[in-house]
Design a protein around this motif. Structure first.
Motif, PDB file in Angstrom:
ATOM      1  N   GLU A   1      -0.687  25.021  -4.601  1.00 20.52           N
ATOM      2  CA  GLU A   1      -1.860  23.846  -4.199  1.00 20.52           C
ATOM      3  C   GLU A   1      -1.550  22.959  -3.170  1.00 20.52           C
ATOM      4  OE1 GLU A   1      -2.990  21.573  -7.581  1.00 20.52           O
ATOM      5  OE2 GLU A   1      -2.438  23.100  -9.156  1.00 20.52           O
ATOM      6  N   LEU A   2      -2.677  22.804  -2.424  1.00 20.36           N
ATOM      7  CA  LEU A   2      -2.672  21.805  -1.134  1.00 20.36           C
ATOM      8  C   LEU A   2      -2.014  20.539  -1.698  1.00 20.36           C
ATOM      9  CD1 LEU A   2      -3.688  22.173   1.949  1.00 20.36           C
ATOM     10  CD2 LEU A   2      -5.646  20.766   1.107  1.00 20.36           C
TER      11      LEU A   2
ATOM     12  N   ALA B   1       1.769  23.518   2.503  1.00 22.66           N
ATOM     13  CA  ALA B   1       0.628  22.983   1.840  1.00 22.66           C
ATOM     14  C   ALA B   1       0.783  21.492   1.942  1.00 22.66           C
ATOM     15  CB  ALA B   1       0.864  23.442   0.425  1.00 22.66           C
ATOM     16  N   LEU B   2       2.123  20.916   1.800  1.00 29.01           N
ATOM     17  CA  LEU B   2       2.585  19.545   2.015  1.00 29.01           C
ATOM     18  C   LEU B   2       2.183  19.096   3.323  1.00 29.01           C
ATOM     19  CD1 LEU B   2       3.181  16.713   0.551  1.00 29.01           C
ATOM     20  CD2 LEU B   2       5.558  17.329   1.660  1.00 29.01           C
ATOM     21  N   ARG B   3       2.495  19.921   4.444  1.00 26.28           N
ATOM     22  CA  ARG B   3       2.005  19.399   5.885  1.00 26.28           C
ATOM     23  C   ARG B   3       0.459  19.236   5.949  1.00 26.28           C
ATOM     24  NH1 ARG B   3       5.437  18.696   9.807  1.00 26.28           N
ATOM     25  NH2 ARG B   3       7.195  19.661   8.794  1.00 26.28           N
ATOM     26  N   GLU B   4      -0.100  20.557   5.514  1.00 25.30           N
ATOM     27  CA  GLU B   4      -1.781  20.594   5.884  1.00 25.30           C
ATOM     28  C   GLU B   4      -2.248  19.486   4.898  1.00 25.30           C
ATOM     29  OE1 GLU B   4      -5.176  23.768   4.725  1.00 25.30           O
ATOM     30  OE2 GLU B   4      -3.213  24.255   4.663  1.00 25.30           O
ATOM     31  N   TRP B   5      -1.839  18.945   3.869  1.00 24.86           N
ATOM     32  CA  TRP B   5      -2.220  17.899   3.054  1.00 24.86           C
ATOM     33  C   TRP B   5      -2.332  16.614   3.662  1.00 24.86           C
ATOM     34  CZ3 TRP B   5      -5.883  17.532  -0.891  1.00 24.86           C
ATOM     35  CH2 TRP B   5      -5.778  16.288  -1.440  1.00 24.86           C
TER      36      TRP B   5
END
Length: 174
Positions: A91-92, A34-38
């Motif tokens: 969460e994103l 999620a952190l990498r996507e954000w």
């Protein structure tokens, strides 16, 4: 996987003396999907910094829950085998994960700690924690002010001496 465990001086002292961070489950922060996507454009170093920043913010919550703890954020960097939750409950942009294991002291890579001079800013943030979670703008500002304070880096072999210098309750000795 590198994870960041939010802590306080008393919790760090307990972990150092017992040889582990416990009990499980433990809340930690890491470079999650999620952190990498954000932060899709962020490199590994930026992602690690974002995860550590979220852990430092969580440390303020631990300080809010323990009014006797010295007002200094602590983040413990550890190398553990951990898998972020795959069920979509994160969460994103969230680096939070739950470690369902006790983390041995031998897994600690380093400790990051506010300088003593940050105590006033961190103390105001801890006092405003509940209001910040409720969305109070002034309280959120107080919490965000901590981000202007640098966390100092300590190698694991320095921690016993650091704790001894801080005194039995983690406060500065006179």
């Amino acid at each position: 996987m590198r994870v960041y465990i939010p802590s306080t001086l008393p919790l760090l002292d307990a972990a150092c003396h017992t040889g582990e961070f416990s009990p499980a489950p433990l809340t930690a922060y890491a470079v999650t999907p999620a952190l990498r996507e954000w932060y899709a454009e962020g490199d590994d170093e930026e992602l690690e910094y974002a995860a550590m920043s979220q852990a430092a913010r969580a440390s303020v919550g631990l300080l809010a829950a323990n009014p006797d703890a010295p007002r200094r954020r602590i983040v413990v960097a550890c190398e553990v085998s951990a898998v972020p939750p795959p069920d979509g409950t994160v969460e994103l942009g969230d680096a939070r994960l739950e470690l369902r294991v006790v983390v041995p002291w031998s897994a600690v890579a380093s400790v990051h700690l506010d300088a003593a001079g940050a105590a006033e800013v961190v103390g105001k943030a801890a006092a405003a924690w509940d209001a910040a979670l409720g969305g109070d703008e002034d309280a959120v500002f107080a919490l965000d002010s901590c981000e202007g304070e640098d966390l100092l880096w300590y190698a694991t072999q320095e921690i016993p001496d650091l704790l001894a210098a801080e005194g039995p309750r983690g406060g500065l000795k006179s």
